[in-house]
Design an enzyme around this catalytic site. Structure first.
Site, short mmCIF file in Angstrom:
data_model
loop_
_atom_site.label_atom_id
_atom_site.label_comp_id
_atom_site.label_asym_id
_atom_site.label_seq_id
_atom_site.Cartn_x
_atom_site.Cartn_y
_atom_site.Cartn_z
N ALA A 34 0.87 -1.20 0.00
CA ALA A 34 0.00 0.00 0.00
C ALA A 34 0.89 1.24 0.00
CB ALA A 34 -0.95 0.00 1.19
N LEU A 35 1.82 1.26 -0.91
CA LEU A 35 2.91 2.24 -0.87
C LEU A 35 2.44 3.63 -1.32
CD1 LEU A 35 5.74 -0.02 -2.33
CD2 LEU A 35 4.99 0.23 0.04
N HIS A 82 6.99 6.00 1.12
CA HIS A 82 7.80 4.82 0.78
C HIS A 82 8.74 5.12 -0.39
CE1 HIS A 82 4.15 2.91 2.67
NE2 HIS A 82 5.11 2.30 3.33
N GLN A 84 8.92 2.73 16.37
CA GLN A 84 9.44 1.56 15.65
C GLN A 84 10.91 1.77 15.29
OE1 GLN A 84 7.38 -0.88 12.45
NE2 GLN A 84 8.46 0.56 11.16
N LEU A 129 2.06 11.36 5.52
CA LEU A 129 1.49 10.34 4.63
C LEU A 129 1.47 8.99 5.35
CD1 LEU A 129 2.90 11.11 1.07
CD2 LEU A 129 1.00 12.14 2.31
O1 PAF Z 1 6.59 0.02 9.09
C1 PAF Z 1 6.10 -0.97 8.51
O2 PAF Z 1 5.55 -0.90 7.42
C2 PAF Z 1 6.21 -2.33 9.20
O3 PAF Z 1 6.09 -2.24 10.57
C3 PAF Z 1 7.47 -3.11 8.81
C4 PAF Z 1 8.72 -2.38 9.28
C5 PAF Z 1 7.53 -3.31 7.31
C6 PAF Z 1 7.46 -4.49 9.47
O4 PAF Z 1 6.36 -5.24 9.08
#
Ligand code: PAF
Length: 298
Positions: free
Chosen positions: A36-37, A41, A167, A198
């Protein structure tokens, strides 16, 4: 060059080894995604392409990091559009494994624990989320490790968005605490014209909710401007701004130490702001939980 799509770990290793060999054993950049970029991304991929000879992007909606089956089910999937975005950004290889390829023995019995850094903030709202995210990131880092590169970590980098600040902190800590031979690279948040960060989940907002959601970045801006002027941050006024928007249901606005995620709120009321901190915000807007953050003092 057209992007190659692989679905198995064996194909991934063969394809990345031959791409690296063609570049004379150069460096590899990994961009882990759940698909779902969007333009955020694309920025990760462009950064990876600028700094590495070969770029691998993974697309895997990781069941382990979803709290309830419903959210997992409705997570958007758009493989063809994702591949086009990755190719334009300069990725060489897309790794899109099935759940059975990633977890052939079922849900892992042994997993990465995010520890106390993973229990607070987003972790408090989504118990187990960071253990699941770190476990899959650890697996992906192992799967994509360039052969023979264990002692040459500068040849291996992984890219994460600053938007998911907790994260990012946890991935950095995991790599440092567990000696992962990879450099973790942070890429700044990409924003819409009104400041909204975004996110793949923004597409679920109605027009009114989408407009209201911009208050998150306005509240962060307020704090950032005060930090830049070395004034007391006065986070309560940012909370008032967020609460003035009826479509926004605030979960938290916290000012924390960027490394430990410990609260720095006690320093923020009367004393002028100094040093470095991270302002983190999370709110529910309509059907979506949104998060955003602003680095303060740097
Ligand atoms: O940030 C994300 O999209 C996810 O947490 C990741 C790092 C791809 C791990 O599934």
């Amino acid at each position: 060059m057209a992007i190659q799509l692989v679905n198995s770990i064996t194909e991934l290793k063969t394809a990345s080894a031959s791409l690296l060999a063609a570049k004379g054993a150069g460096s590899l950049g990994l961009v882990p995604t759940m698909g779902a970029l969007h333009a955020g991304h694309a920025q990760l991929v462009r950064s990876a392409a600028a700094e590495n000879d070969v770029v691998v992007a993974s697309i895997f909606v990781n069941p382990m990091q979803f709290g309830d089956a419903e959210d997992l089910q409705r997570y958007p999937r758009s493989l063809q559009a994702d591949l086009a975005l990755l190719e334009t950004g300069g990725a060489d290889l897309a790794f899109a494994p099935a759940v059975e390829e990633m977890y052939p023995l079922g849900e892992p019995m042994v997993r990465i624990s995010a520890g106390k850094l993973g229990d607070k903030l987003e972790g408090a709202a989504r118990p187990g989320h960071f253990d699941g995210a770190l476990t899959v990131v650890a697996k992906l880092l192992h799967m994509c490790l360039p052969a023979g590169d264990y002692d040459r970590p500068t040849g291996y980098r992984a890219y994460f968005g600053q938007k998911d600040a907790q994260q990012l902190t946890l991935v950095r800590r995991m790599a440092a605490d567990l000696n992962f031979p990879v450099q973790i690279a942070a890429v700044p948040t990409v924003r819409a014209a009104d400041g909204l960060a975004l996110s793949s989940r923004n597409r679920f907002l109605s027009a009114d909710e989408r407009e209201a959601a911009a208050v998150l970045s306005r509240a962060l801006r307020l704090l950032k401007d005060r930090a830049d002027r070395n004034e007391p941050l006065d986070p309560e006024s940012a909370v008032d701004l967020l609460n003035s928007q009826p479509l926004v249901d605030l979960d938290y606005l916290e000012v924390v130490d960027p490394l430990t995620l410990e609260s720095r709120a006690e320093n923020c009321r009367e004393t002028p702001f100094t040093g470095e901190a991270l302002a983190l915000v999370a709110a529910r807007v309509g059907p979506v939980r949104l998060i955003d953050n602003a680095p303060l003092g740097y």
